[in-house]
Every structure is written in structure tokens, then in C-alpha cells.
Design an enzyme around this catalytic site. Structure first.
Site, PDB file in Angstrom:
ATOM      1  CD  GLU A  11      -2.839   1.132   2.546  1.00 21.77           C
ATOM      2  OE1 GLU A  11      -2.451   0.393   3.453  1.00 21.77           O
ATOM      3  OE2 GLU A  11      -4.125   1.842   2.347  1.00 21.77           O
ATOM      4  NE  ARG A  63      -7.590   6.868   6.084  1.00 20.94           N
ATOM      5  CZ  ARG A  63      -6.352   6.280   6.362  1.00 20.94           C
ATOM      6  NH1 ARG A  63      -5.720   6.900   7.284  1.00 20.94           N
ATOM      7  NH2 ARG A  63      -5.868   5.426   5.733  1.00 20.94           N
ATOM      8  CD  GLU A  72      -7.117   1.870   6.050  1.00 24.46           C
ATOM      9  OE1 GLU A  72      -6.512   0.844   6.531  1.00 24.46           O
ATOM     10  OE2 GLU A  72      -6.946   2.533   5.239  1.00 24.46           O
ATOM     11  CD  GLU A  94      -1.296   7.582   7.225  1.00 26.44           C
ATOM     12  OE1 GLU A  94      -0.730   6.180   7.352  1.00 26.44           O
ATOM     13  OE2 GLU A  94      -2.025   8.074   6.958  1.00 26.44           O
ATOM     14  CG  HIS A 108      -8.090   0.562   2.252  1.00 27.12           C
ATOM     15  ND1 HIS A 108      -6.895   0.691   2.806  1.00 27.12           N
ATOM     16  CD2 HIS A 108      -8.499  -0.735   2.455  1.00 27.12           C
ATOM     17  CE1 HIS A 108      -6.578  -0.540   3.533  1.00 27.12           C
ATOM     18  NE2 HIS A 108      -7.661  -1.231   3.415  1.00 27.12           N
TER      19      HIS A 108
HETATM   20  C1  LER Z   1      -3.527   1.399   6.324  1.00 22.28           C
HETATM   21  O1  LER Z   1      -4.405   0.754   5.182  1.00 22.28           O
HETATM   22  C2  LER Z   1      -3.372   3.040   5.903  1.00 22.28           C
HETATM   23  O2  LER Z   1      -4.190   3.385   4.977  1.00 22.28           O
HETATM   24  C3  LER Z   1      -2.729   3.817   6.642  1.00 22.28           C
HETATM   25  O3  LER Z   1      -3.192   5.004   6.792  1.00 22.28           O
HETATM   26  C4  LER Z   1      -2.654   3.271   8.100  1.00 22.28           C
HETATM   27  O4  LER Z   1      -3.895   3.688   8.945  1.00 22.28           O
HETATM   28 MN    MN Z   2      -5.533   2.110   3.516  1.00 21.17          MN
END
Ligand code: LER
Ligand code: MN
Length: 270
Positions: free
Chosen positions: A153, A218, A247, A159, A212
Site C-alpha cells: 500500500e 477519510r 477503511e 505516513e 480502500h
Molecule cells: C492502512 O491501510 C492505511 O491506509 C494507513 O493510513 C494506516 O492507517
Molecule cells: Mn489504507
């Protein structure tokens, strides 16, 4: 395309983008009642629950297991595949492999998200990519043994700094012949990093193995401003038949987020 929703059991991820945090029997029941095709599990580790127990809830509520996350290794144990400490890297890889084995026995792929870590400080970009490649090769091989894929991913810049976009990640998987590894197109991260979501999906093509399903903020699809028509058109054009897995934050509450997700899914996918 199939619908999925996240069930998390990691206390440290209570404020994270997962819909149901209730005990698993309750989470399965809520997801099943709404008619989802599958659930995506975010668990503390492979020993949190027995395989037979998962299989039994899965059968009872007619829900497949879409995927299993590995992020608990990071949020609970601070592990990363690109940690400068070789012992920590080994522990991180063992954790990821153990989740591949857990998911594999349920016919579900494991996801590598936050456990990919980041480069910087004493770790150069080249060094970090070498470690990531070694780990991905081991994960790819282990997933193949279970006849499932491994899911890598790309995350947004806040991140990770490994891969933030689909195209360079797809080229990297090809370059290293990671043939059992597919990409996770997280629409939330893509909204930050890709100039055009539909184009990015079209270019990644068959490398897209999981999605996702999150709006710009989000939250559930429809609660933000991502333009979904071109996203769906692109997924259809590349022949994507995998999961659209929510997600997302449980906002305004988990049941409303779940209901909104399944309604948006039905409207978009039919
Ligand atoms: C995990 O799937 C993701 O998208 C990251 O941002 C962890 O939160
Ligand atoms: Mn994700």
C-alpha cells in the site's frame, strides 16, 4: 466488485480509520446484517483469535475475509521493515509473515501499510529500499505458498516516504519481479498524492489488487468530495473485480458510516 468493511481489535487504533471496534462476533453480525460481501480484519496478531472461530463467524454471517492488516506491528510494537536495528527488522518481518500465514489459511491476503516505515536520519533512501525489497521478496514468496497475493500500500507523504503514488510503486514491483504482490489503491491517500485518481488507476491497471473505499476526508463515500464516477469508470475499465473495502473513520458513528458505505457501493457498483 465486492464490498467489504473494516473490523478492528487493536486498542491503540481506537481513533484510527476502522469502522467496527466492537468484539468480533458483534462486528461480523453488524456487517452481515447490512449485506457486505466481506470484512477486512485489523488484529493485534495471528494469535488473537483461532482460525476456526473466524471461519465459523464468516460462515454464520456469509462474509468472506477480504484481507488482514499488519499495522498492529507498528502501532502496538513500534516495528518497521526498514528499522536501522536488524533485530527490529527481523521482528517486523516475522510479524508480517505470521499475518500472511494467518490470512493465507483463511484465503485472505495480508496488507503492508504502515509497517513499511520510512527512510531518513541514519537510513538512506537506497538502504531503506534495499531492506523493503528484501522484506517484500520474503512476503511475496510466503503469500504464493498460500495461493494468495500480498498487498503493498502506497501511503500519503505524512505516513511514509517510500512510495506515495501507484505508478512508481507498480514500476518497482515489476522491476523486482514481485509477481504475487499487488497494489492497494487507498482512495484517501490517492486524494492527497495523485493528480487524477481515475488516471492513476488506469495506469496501474492489473496491478491494482485491493481498494480502500474512503472519501476525501477519510469518511464513508458520499460524506466527502471525491468525484467517484471517474474512479468507478476507471476500475471498470481495468477489469477490477476485487474489494472496495471501507477503511474509514466511524463518523458520525459506526453504524451510520457502514450504512452510508453499503448504500454508496450499491449506487456506484449496482
Ligand atoms: C492502512 O491501510 C492505511 O491506509 C494507513 O493510513 C494506516 O492507517
Ligand atoms: Mn489504507
Amino acid at each position: 466488485m465486492k464490498s467489504a468493511i473494516t473490523l478492528a481489535q487493536v486498542p491503540e487504533a481506537k481513533a484510527g480509520p476502522f469502522v467496527f471496534h466492537q468484539p468480533l462476533p458483534d462486528g461480523f453480525a453488524r456487517a452481515g446484517k447490512l449485506g457486505f460481501d466481506a470484512v477486512e480484519l485489523f488484529l493485534p496478531g495471528p494469535d488473537f483469535i483461532g482460525l476456526e472461530e473466524v471461519k465459523s463467524m464468516s460462515a454464520e454471517h456469509h462474509l468472506d475475509i477480504a484481507a488482514v492488516g499488519t499495522g498492529a506491528g507498528m502501532v502496538q510494537h513500534g516495528l518497521s521493515l526498514t528499522d536501522p536495528d536488524p533485530g527490529k527488522r527481523r521482528e517486523a518481518l516475522d510479524f508480517v509473515l505470521s499475518m500472511i500465514d494467518f490470512g493465507g489459511q483463511l484465503g485472505a491476503p495480508a496488507i503492508l501499510g504502515s509497517m513499511q516505515g520510512r527512510w531518513g536520519g541514519e537510513v538512506s533512501r537506497d538502504q531503506s529500499l534495499t531492506w523493503l525489497t528484501e522484506a517484500l521478496q520474503a512476503a511475496d514468496e510466503r503469500a504464493a505458498r498460500h495461493n494468495v497475493s500480498f498487498i503493498y500500500e502506497p501511503l500519503n507523504r505524512y505516513e511514509t516516504n517510500q512510495f506515495n503514488q501507484l505508478a512508481p510503486a507498480a514500476a518497482y514491483l515489476d522491476q523486482h519481479k514481485l509477481d504475487h504482490t499487488v497494489l492497494l489503491a487507498d482512495l484517501f491517500h490517492m486524494n492527497i498524492e495523485e493528480p487524477d485518481l481515475g488516471e492513476a488507476l488506469l495506469n496501474a491497471g492489473a496491478k491494482v489488487g485491493h481498494v480502500h473505499f474512503a472519501d476525501s476526508n477519510r469518511q464513508a463515500i458520499g460524506f466527502g468530495h471525491t468525484e467517484m464516477t471517474s474512479v468507478l469508470a476507471a476500475l471498470q475499465e481495468i477489469g477490477y473485480s476485487g474489494y472496495l473495502s471501507a477503511e474509514i473513520f466511524p463518523l458520525p458513528d459506526a453504524d451510520t458510516a457502514a450504512r452510508q458505505t453499503i448504500e454508496a457501493f450499491r449506487q456506484l457498483v449496482g
